[in-house]
Design a protein around this motif. Sequence first.
Motif, PDB file in Angstrom:
ATOM      1  N   UNK A 346       0.844  -1.204   0.000  1.00  0.00           N
ATOM      2  CA  UNK A 346       0.000   0.000   0.000  1.00  0.00           C
ATOM      3  C   UNK A 346       0.873   1.245   0.000  1.00  0.00           C
ATOM      4  N   UNK A 347       1.919   1.237   0.828  1.00  0.00           N
ATOM      5  CA  UNK A 347       2.828   2.388   0.888  1.00  0.00           C
ATOM      6  C   UNK A 347       3.502   2.600  -0.471  1.00  0.00           C
ATOM      7  N   UNK A 348       3.881   1.515  -1.154  1.00  0.00           N
ATOM      8  CA  UNK A 348       4.514   1.633  -2.467  1.00  0.00           C
ATOM      9  C   UNK A 348       3.554   2.261  -3.479  1.00  0.00           C
ATOM     10  N   UNK A 349       2.287   1.869  -3.416  1.00  0.00           N
ATOM     11  CA  UNK A 349       1.293   2.432  -4.337  1.00  0.00           C
ATOM     12  C   UNK A 349       1.067   3.910  -4.043  1.00  0.00           C
ATOM     13  N   UNK A 350       1.032   4.276  -2.763  1.00  0.00           N
ATOM     14  CA  UNK A 350       0.875   5.691  -2.394  1.00  0.00           C
ATOM     15  C   UNK A 350       2.072   6.507  -2.886  1.00  0.00           C
ATOM     16  N   UNK A 351       3.273   5.969  -2.710  1.00  0.00           N
ATOM     17  CA  UNK A 351       4.474   6.648  -3.207  1.00  0.00           C
ATOM     18  C   UNK A 351       4.407   6.809  -4.722  1.00  0.00           C
ATOM     19  N   UNK A 352       3.951   5.785  -5.425  1.00  0.00           N
ATOM     20  CA  UNK A 352       3.806   5.876  -6.879  1.00  0.00           C
ATOM     21  C   UNK A 352       2.807   6.974  -7.254  1.00  0.00           C
ATOM     22  N   UNK A 353       1.741   7.098  -6.476  1.00  0.00           N
ATOM     23  CA  UNK A 353       0.793   8.180  -6.731  1.00  0.00           C
ATOM     24  C   UNK A 353       1.433   9.546  -6.572  1.00  0.00           C
ATOM     25  N   UNK A 354       2.258   9.712  -5.548  1.00  0.00           N
ATOM     26  CA  UNK A 354       2.960  10.979  -5.343  1.00  0.00           C
ATOM     27  C   UNK A 354       3.968  11.233  -6.463  1.00  0.00           C
ATOM     28  N   UNK A 355       4.649  10.170  -6.888  1.00  0.00           N
ATOM     29  CA  UNK A 355       5.622  10.304  -7.972  1.00  0.00           C
ATOM     30  C   UNK A 355       4.927  10.726  -9.263  1.00  0.00           C
ATOM     31  N   UNK A 356       3.774  10.129  -9.529  1.00  0.00           N
ATOM     32  CA  UNK A 356       3.045  10.453 -10.744  1.00  0.00           C
ATOM     33  C   UNK A 356       2.582  11.889 -10.806  1.00  0.00           C
ATOM     34  N   UNK A 357       2.409  12.527  -9.643  1.00  0.00           N
ATOM     35  CA  UNK A 357       1.946  13.913  -9.604  1.00  0.00           C
ATOM     36  C   UNK A 357       3.075  14.915  -9.785  1.00  0.00           C
ATOM     37  N   UNK A 358       4.337  14.450  -9.799  1.00  0.00           N
ATOM     38  CA  UNK A 358       5.489  15.347  -9.943  1.00  0.00           C
ATOM     39  C   UNK A 358       6.239  15.071 -11.246  1.00  0.00           C
TER      40      UNK A 358
END
Length: 426
Positions: A346-358
Amino acid sequence: MAGLHKSDIKNPVLNWIDTRMPVFTMMEKEYGSFPTPKNFNYFWNFGALAMVTLAIMIVTGIFLAMNYTPNTEMAFDSVQRIMRDVNYGWLIRYVHQNGASMFFIVVYVHIFRGLYYGSYKAPRELLWIIGVALLLAMMATAFMGYVLPWGQMSYWGATVITNLFSAIPLVGTDIVQWLWGGFSVSNPTLNRFFSLHYLMPFVIVGLVFLHVVALHITGSNNPLGIDVKSPQDTLPFHPYYTVKDSVGLCVFLAIFAAIVFFAPNMLGDPNNFIPANPLQTPADIVPEWYFLPFYAILRSVPNKLGGVAMMFGSIAVLFVLPWLDTSRVRSARFRPIYRPLVFVLVAAVVVLGMVGAHRPEGIWVVLGRVATTYYFLHFLVILPALGILEKPLPLPESISNPVLPRRGGGGGPLPGGVPAAPMEKP
């Protein structure tokens, strides 16, 4: 009378219908007296919430379609007319716009519940596969719907995403031109996306029907992940879980209403308030938040074809998940190694979401690649290995053991070491 179904319904009109077409008997069997495990927690609300949200999206979408014009010259203005001139058009549009985000929130929590409690394991493999197909249909529908307002982000998002198919060797360019209906994103593209966006929810309804049929044949999983072994392990769906679902629905609708009335554009992109301009590219082209993890996976691979393959692979791996997880224990409650690793995923998916926004630069590139690597390692390496290396905790004999107190005073232990309440003496 011979040939008629015998109905127990007292109302004479409903009885007359039910004897000839036993729809009410079927509803009573499938949603009234249907036996369900007695230990459901509130994670089991999210399937019902997804169905309610789908109904809301279909109804509001039909009303929006009555006033929308699928033409590149008029689409943006028709959306503004809906917001300003159509009676309660602003409300219908905001409910539909934010309903997409609420739909994905509910479905993502529903998927997390399936991963945590092992709801994808035998005999529910087909139930899980239909659910993943539902997710894909939702994503396609949401993408095409995001194009319809014909703002800057709608136009450029459609251009970027459809261009991904050009990475496919030999036929990629032909596929892109077929999607566009020409040589660029233009009026034929908008017409196609509008038609498909209107059609796809009804395809989703069909998949939901199959999903529910598969569920009612195999029966529901439960937080302990063990099979129902006796009638005392179950409760009728109504009134116990209809009431529980109603509580969850009230909380969900309260949050939904708060977003619609107080922060309707919180999850949107400001660029979509600008009419589409093919001659002016936005500084950052970012998809809706629910696509950001997959967008980050796409950008984490330097090669275009490799990135596209990884992005689609992140969904494809879910289809084969029931065979990748080799452990015989379903629920993470009894899997001491798997349990924390679910939250790492779950943490990896959340990090990917943050990465995708930058923008893909600096630390965001490193984080994206690390999170992408773990995502695939979790499914392709860790899960198969855990079936061999992990030693599960002892499972209870039945659902009733940890739920019901024992005769004579002492209650059986609950998962996690919490003792059950002792039985009160009469």
